[in-house]
Motif scaffolding. Structure first.
Motif, PDB file in Angstrom:
ATOM      1  N   SER A 174       0.265  -2.107  -0.469  1.00  0.00           N
ATOM      2  CA  SER A 174      -0.503  -0.975   0.059  1.00  0.00           C
ATOM      3  C   SER A 174      -0.724  -1.144   1.554  1.00  0.00           C
ATOM      4  O   SER A 174      -1.399  -2.082   2.002  1.00  0.00           O
ATOM      5  CB  SER A 174      -1.859  -0.878  -0.646  1.00  0.00           C
ATOM      6  OG  SER A 174      -2.683   0.018   0.088  1.00  0.00           O
ATOM      7  N   LEU A 196      -2.622   0.271   3.419  1.00  0.00           N
ATOM      8  CA  LEU A 196      -4.018   0.422   3.864  1.00  0.00           C
ATOM      9  C   LEU A 196      -4.526  -0.873   4.518  1.00  0.00           C
ATOM     10  O   LEU A 196      -5.384  -0.833   5.400  1.00  0.00           O
ATOM     11  CB  LEU A 196      -4.881   0.795   2.652  1.00  0.00           C
ATOM     12  CG  LEU A 196      -6.301   1.256   2.911  1.00  0.00           C
ATOM     13  CD1 LEU A 196      -6.325   2.473   3.831  1.00  0.00           C
ATOM     14  CD2 LEU A 196      -7.005   1.592   1.597  1.00  0.00           C
ATOM     15  N   HIS A 233       3.289   1.384  -1.012  1.00  0.00           N
ATOM     16  CA  HIS A 233       2.182   2.230  -1.483  1.00  0.00           C
ATOM     17  C   HIS A 233       1.437   2.810  -0.279  1.00  0.00           C
ATOM     18  O   HIS A 233       0.977   2.093   0.603  1.00  0.00           O
ATOM     19  CB  HIS A 233       1.244   1.366  -2.330  1.00  0.00           C
ATOM     20  CG  HIS A 233       0.178   2.115  -3.047  1.00  0.00           C
ATOM     21  ND1 HIS A 233       0.392   2.771  -4.235  1.00  0.00           N
ATOM     22  CD2 HIS A 233      -1.129   2.295  -2.766  1.00  0.00           C
ATOM     23  CE1 HIS A 233      -0.741   3.322  -4.651  1.00  0.00           C
ATOM     24  NE2 HIS A 233      -1.686   3.057  -3.768  1.00  0.00           N
ATOM     25  N   ASP A 287      -1.689   5.189   0.796  1.00  0.00           N
ATOM     26  CA  ASP A 287      -2.947   5.771   0.318  1.00  0.00           C
ATOM     27  C   ASP A 287      -3.383   6.923   1.208  1.00  0.00           C
ATOM     28  O   ASP A 287      -3.686   6.739   2.384  1.00  0.00           O
ATOM     29  CB  ASP A 287      -4.042   4.692   0.319  1.00  0.00           C
ATOM     30  CG  ASP A 287      -3.839   3.694  -0.801  1.00  0.00           C
ATOM     31  OD1 ASP A 287      -3.761   4.121  -1.962  1.00  0.00           O
ATOM     32  OD2 ASP A 287      -3.744   2.484  -0.505  1.00  0.00           O
ATOM     33  N   HIS A 289      -0.025   7.777  -2.967  1.00  0.00           N
ATOM     34  CA  HIS A 289      -1.207   7.886  -3.839  1.00  0.00           C
ATOM     35  C   HIS A 289      -2.202   8.849  -3.188  1.00  0.00           C
ATOM     36  O   HIS A 289      -2.845   8.511  -2.195  1.00  0.00           O
ATOM     37  CB  HIS A 289      -1.811   6.473  -3.990  1.00  0.00           C
ATOM     38  CG  HIS A 289      -3.053   6.406  -4.811  1.00  0.00           C
ATOM     39  ND1 HIS A 289      -3.860   5.278  -4.841  1.00  0.00           N
ATOM     40  CD2 HIS A 289      -3.644   7.303  -5.649  1.00  0.00           C
ATOM     41  CE1 HIS A 289      -4.881   5.501  -5.651  1.00  0.00           C
ATOM     42  NE2 HIS A 289      -4.779   6.718  -6.149  1.00  0.00           N
ATOM     43  N   PRO A 323     -11.736   4.132  -6.123  1.00  0.00           N
ATOM     44  CA  PRO A 323     -10.860   4.416  -4.989  1.00  0.00           C
ATOM     45  C   PRO A 323     -11.640   4.697  -3.702  1.00  0.00           C
ATOM     46  O   PRO A 323     -12.758   5.186  -3.745  1.00  0.00           O
ATOM     47  CB  PRO A 323     -10.080   5.652  -5.442  1.00  0.00           C
ATOM     48  CG  PRO A 323     -10.819   6.223  -6.583  1.00  0.00           C
ATOM     49  CD  PRO A 323     -11.584   5.095  -7.219  1.00  0.00           C
ATOM     50  N   GLY A 324     -11.024   4.360  -2.587  1.00  0.00           N
ATOM     51  CA  GLY A 324     -11.647   4.644  -1.291  1.00  0.00           C
ATOM     52  C   GLY A 324     -11.431   3.559  -0.251  1.00  0.00           C
ATOM     53  O   GLY A 324     -11.272   3.851   0.925  1.00  0.00           O
ATOM     54  N   PHE A 325     -11.418   2.304  -0.689  1.00  0.00           N
ATOM     55  CA  PHE A 325     -11.338   1.203   0.273  1.00  0.00           C
ATOM     56  C   PHE A 325     -10.518   0.046  -0.289  1.00  0.00           C
ATOM     57  O   PHE A 325     -10.511  -0.177  -1.504  1.00  0.00           O
ATOM     58  CB  PHE A 325     -12.745   0.694   0.619  1.00  0.00           C
ATOM     59  CG  PHE A 325     -13.608   1.772   1.214  1.00  0.00           C
ATOM     60  CD1 PHE A 325     -13.567   2.048   2.583  1.00  0.00           C
ATOM     61  CD2 PHE A 325     -14.423   2.561   0.400  1.00  0.00           C
ATOM     62  CE1 PHE A 325     -14.338   3.075   3.126  1.00  0.00           C
ATOM     63  CE2 PHE A 325     -15.197   3.588   0.933  1.00  0.00           C
ATOM     64  CZ  PHE A 325     -15.152   3.847   2.307  1.00  0.00           C
ATOM     65  N   GLY A 326      -9.876  -0.683   0.619  1.00  0.00           N
ATOM     66  CA  GLY A 326      -9.169  -1.899   0.229  1.00  0.00           C
ATOM     67  C   GLY A 326     -10.153  -3.060   0.139  1.00  0.00           C
ATOM     68  O   GLY A 326     -11.316  -2.934   0.546  1.00  0.00           O
ATOM     69  N   GLY A 327      -9.686  -4.164  -0.401  1.00  0.00           N
ATOM     70  CA  GLY A 327     -10.465  -5.395  -0.387  1.00  0.00           C
ATOM     71  C   GLY A 327     -11.641  -5.459  -1.351  1.00  0.00           C
ATOM     72  O   GLY A 327     -12.535  -6.282  -1.180  1.00  0.00           O
ATOM     73  N   ASP A 382      -4.083  -0.693  -9.456  1.00  0.00           N
ATOM     74  CA  ASP A 382      -4.361  -0.631  -8.018  1.00  0.00           C
ATOM     75  C   ASP A 382      -5.828  -0.978  -7.779  1.00  0.00           C
ATOM     76  O   ASP A 382      -6.717  -0.282  -8.276  1.00  0.00           O
ATOM     77  CB  ASP A 382      -4.044   0.792  -7.542  1.00  0.00           C
ATOM     78  CG  ASP A 382      -4.251   1.022  -6.047  1.00  0.00           C
ATOM     79  OD1 ASP A 382      -4.498   0.039  -5.326  1.00  0.00           O
ATOM     80  OD2 ASP A 382      -4.153   2.187  -5.625  1.00  0.00           O
ATOM     81  N   GLY A 414      -7.910  -4.730  -6.040  1.00  0.00           N
ATOM     82  CA  GLY A 414      -8.313  -6.109  -6.338  1.00  0.00           C
ATOM     83  C   GLY A 414      -7.226  -6.930  -7.004  1.00  0.00           C
ATOM     84  O   GLY A 414      -7.511  -7.913  -7.703  1.00  0.00           O
ATOM     85  N   GLY A 419      -2.975  -4.665  -1.581  1.00  0.00           N
ATOM     86  CA  GLY A 419      -3.142  -4.459  -0.151  1.00  0.00           C
ATOM     87  C   GLY A 419      -3.545  -5.744   0.538  1.00  0.00           C
ATOM     88  O   GLY A 419      -2.720  -6.452   1.121  1.00  0.00           O
ATOM     89  N   ASN A 420      -4.821  -6.052   0.421  1.00  0.00           N
ATOM     90  CA  ASN A 420      -5.354  -7.243   1.080  1.00  0.00           C
ATOM     91  C   ASN A 420      -4.612  -8.529   0.732  1.00  0.00           C
ATOM     92  O   ASN A 420      -4.323  -9.329   1.606  1.00  0.00           O
ATOM     93  CB  ASN A 420      -6.830  -7.418   0.686  1.00  0.00           C
ATOM     94  CG  ASN A 420      -7.749  -6.924   1.771  1.00  0.00           C
ATOM     95  OD1 ASN A 420      -7.459  -5.903   2.417  1.00  0.00           O
ATOM     96  ND2 ASN A 420      -8.830  -7.631   2.003  1.00  0.00           N
TER      97      ASN A 420
END
Ligand code: DX5
Ligand code: ZN
Length: 213
Positions: free
Chosen positions: A9, A11, A34, A36, A67, A143-147, A174, A176, A196-197
């Motif tokens: 991701s 992001l 991916h 976002d 996504h 959904p909304g933020f990575g990490g 998707d 964590g 992502g992270n």
């Protein structure tokens, strides 16, 4: 068993040098990318839109896994497909009774259709749509933020969905995802992992990707 697909991701990538980060995951063996898309309404965050997808299409051969975390996704299917998306996933919570129509709209663009559910949505709510979609995305964070931290209870939805999917469909998770939570999801039936992270903040992108499978 077929290979587990990794979809990094962006992001969590470096937005001032996206090309470098995208090339690094492509070289490291990721299959998909991916992307976002957030509108500040469906989720409390705003990210990227059609022009960025169009620019990314020019610099990578990775399959673009878009996504949509937006309201009225039906308005944006054609623009994202024209920009080069290979898969477009939208949220059931944003379409409800229009869901089948939106799946058909995506497929009419000649690309794959994905349907996603948030952590509070039960898989039973989308039962009749499972056979229609090419991909089901089970969000394992809000959904909304990575990490964010992986929500274990979301992985319990996977066997129900897997058992109702046609062959050659994708079951994606998707939020964590790391080297531990990926194993929980794959053993419950997931065959596509978004991270992502864990990938972009690692010292070594290649070993991070390898450790997810
Ligand atoms: C969250 C996004 C995710 C996010 C995942 O709403 O849909 O794709 O980038 O980030 P990590 O893997 O860091 O939880
Ligand atoms: Zn995502």
């Amino acid at each position: 068993m077929s290979k587990v697909i990794i979809s990094p991701s962006i992001l969590s990538a470096n937005f001032s040098n996206l090309e470098k980060d995208i090339i690094s995951v492509e070289k490291a063996g990721a299959e998909w990318l991916h992307i976002d898309v957030m509108d500040g309404h469906f989720v409390p965050n705003i990210t990227i839109g059609v022009p960025v997808v169009k620019s990314i299409r020019k610099i990578t051969n990775l399959l673009l896994d878009v996504h949509l975390m937006i309201e009225t996704p039906e308005k944006y299917i054609k623009p994202f497909a024209d920009a080069g998306a290979d898969i477009i996933t939208f949220h059931y919570e944003a379409t409800k009774e229009k869901t089948e129509e939106v799946i058909k709209l995506i497929k009419s663009c000649g690309i794959k259709a994905g349907l996603s559910i948030k952590p509070m949505t039960k898989p039973e709510e989308i039962e009749k749509y499972i056979p229609l979609a090419d991909l089901i995305l089970v969000m394992t964070v809000e959904p909304g933020f990575g990490g964010q931290k992986f929500m274990d209870e979301c992985a319990k939805k996977l066997p129900y969905i897997k058992s109702r999917q046609p062959e050659n469909s994708f079951l994606q998770v998707d939020g964590g995802i790391n080297d531990v939570t990926s194993k929980i999801c794959v053993s419950a039936g997931a065959n596509s992992l978004v991270a992502g992270n864990y990938i972009f903040k690692s010292e070594n992108v290649e070993s991070a990707i390898r450790s997810l499978r």
